[in-house]
Design an enzyme around this catalytic site. Structure first.
Site, PDB file in Angstrom:
ATOM      1  N   LYS A   1       0.877  -1.167   0.000  1.00 43.68           N
ATOM      2  CA  LYS A   1       0.000   0.000   0.000  1.00 43.68           C
ATOM      3  C   LYS A   1       0.910   1.212   0.000  1.00 43.68           C
ATOM      4  CE  LYS A   1      -3.080   2.908   2.680  1.00 43.68           C
ATOM      5  NZ  LYS A   1      -3.587   3.268   4.021  1.00 43.68           N
TER       6      LYS A   1
ATOM      7  N   SER B   1       1.105   5.176  -0.064  1.00 43.70           N
ATOM      8  CA  SER B   1       0.308   6.383   0.184  1.00 43.70           C
ATOM      9  C   SER B   1       1.038   7.657  -0.191  1.00 43.70           C
ATOM     10  CB  SER B   1      -0.090   6.436   1.674  1.00 43.70           C
ATOM     11  OG  SER B   1      -0.892   5.341   2.014  1.00 43.70           O
TER      12      SER B   1
ATOM     13  N   GLY C   1      -2.818   4.304  -2.009  1.00 42.82           N
ATOM     14  CA  GLY C   1      -3.129   4.591  -0.617  1.00 42.82           C
ATOM     15  C   GLY C   1      -4.029   5.778  -0.388  1.00 42.82           C
TER      16      GLY C   1
ATOM     17  N   VAL D   1      -6.630   1.452  -1.048  1.00 40.96           N
ATOM     18  CA  VAL D   1      -6.982   1.535   0.371  1.00 40.96           C
ATOM     19  C   VAL D   1      -7.172   3.021   0.652  1.00 40.96           C
ATOM     20  CG1 VAL D   1      -6.299   1.021   2.736  1.00 40.96           C
ATOM     21  CG2 VAL D   1      -5.611  -0.514   0.878  1.00 40.96           C
TER      22      VAL D   1
END
Length: 333
Positions: A202, A204, A228, A245
């Site tokens: 993930k 971000s 992310g 996510v």
């Protein structure tokens, strides 16, 4: 507004390319053949907030209420104990109880990712094992960062290799430089992607070039890249990301799942229009107002937000009005 204008401008080259693809009747993402993943992470995962009572105790009844609402949205799965779950503020006992609570309510066909990253390798391994016992399908392991000057590629590769070796469940790397001040180096990601029990990351950071390079350099591995944040979801898909996510999915889960669908079907014009409407609300509930803003906005859409744990402070009345205006002007309220 200046910040959102800058972000929109930075996306223009990618969005222009996508528009060109749409005019050529492109209907599906065209990406190089990759190995069939051992665990399919394609889709949207909301990183759940942790509901607290007015006395700042974990409110499991409210958590179950939110989960009931999310059951009607086609998420691929849920993330618990990420940054938006106020993970650093939870006691070890509470962390495991939250995972158990979510697992009981979550259908088996939806994945449960649980944050288990600690500062030491030993503590991370112990918590990861406990998360698996509590029902997590995947461990989401944030970069250790307290001694960030010593967190070289070699140190991080050793850390994650030890965790991957010991974990009874697959591991997803988690790079969130806004919180840790540490970007997981590219060479570390490429090396760790070769580990049989490390199945993705993930990311971000929001650097689309970096994300595209990760996809490219790990294309022969059983490894998936997850965006992310909702603010750069569309361009992430354009360079080969598998899913997202996204904090904003706690509030606008259905629109984000729709964006996921539009990208996969190659409906780029509709996807671009929807992405544009999500940029400012996403900024508001992440970098601008953070978790207090995220929880406040959840209440306007029928979810329980509630207070944060101190020292996170609630929004001021002026901030609440600014937050509401951001959602209203983009057509969500």
């Amino acid at each position: 507004m200046a910040l959102s204008t800058h972000l929109t401008s930075s996306l223009r080259p990618t969005l222009a390319a996508l528009h060109w693809a749409a005019t050529r009747q492109c209907r599906r993402l065209s990406t190089p053949q990759r190995p069939e993943p051992s665990l399919d992470l394609r889709g949207i995962f909301p990183p759940l907030t942790t509901p607290f009572s007015p006395t700042q105790e974990v409110d499991y009844a409210q958590l179950e209420g939110n989960l009931s609402c999310y059951a009607n949205i086609p998420f691929r799965g849920l993330v618990v104990l990420g940054s938006n779950g106020e993970y650093p503020y939870l006691e070890p006992r509470e962390r495991l109880e939250v995972v158990s609570c979510v697992r009981r309510a979550l259908p088996r066909d939806r994945l449960l990712l649980a944050g288990s990253g600690c500062e030491s390798t030993q503590a991370t391994i112990e918590l990861t094992v406990s998360m698996a016992e509590a029902g997590a399908d995947v461990a989401l392991v944030v970069t250790p960062c307290y001694y960030r000057g010593a967190m070289t590629s070699a140190a991080l590769i050793h850390h994650y290799t030890e965790v991957g070796d010991a974990s009874p469940i697959p591991v997803v790397l988690y790079s969130v430089p806004a919180n840790t001040g540490l970007d997981l180096p590219m060479e570390a990601v490429v090396t760790l992607a070769q580990h049989s029990n490390i199945i993705g990351i993930k990311d971000s950071g929001g650097d689309i070039t970096r994300m595209g390079l990760m996809v490219h350099k790990t294309r022969q591995e059983d490894f998936q890249v997850l965006a992310g944040s909702a603010g750069f979801l569309l361009p992430s898909y354009a360079v080969g990301a598998s899913g997202g996510v996204c904090a904003l999915a706690n509030i606008l889960g259905a629109p984000l799942c729709q964006l996921d669908h539009l990208c996969r079907e190659g409906h780029w014009q509709e996807a671009r229009d929807l992405q544009h409407r999500l940029i400012e609300p996403n900024i508001a509930v992440t970098r601008q107002f953070g978790i207090p803003g995220l929880k406040k906005a959840m209440e306007w859409f029928g979810y329980y937000g509630g207070p944060c744990r101190a020292p996170l402070a609630p929004l001021s009345p002026a901030q609440v009005e600014e937050l509401r205006s951001t959602f209203s002007t983009n057509g969500w309220l």
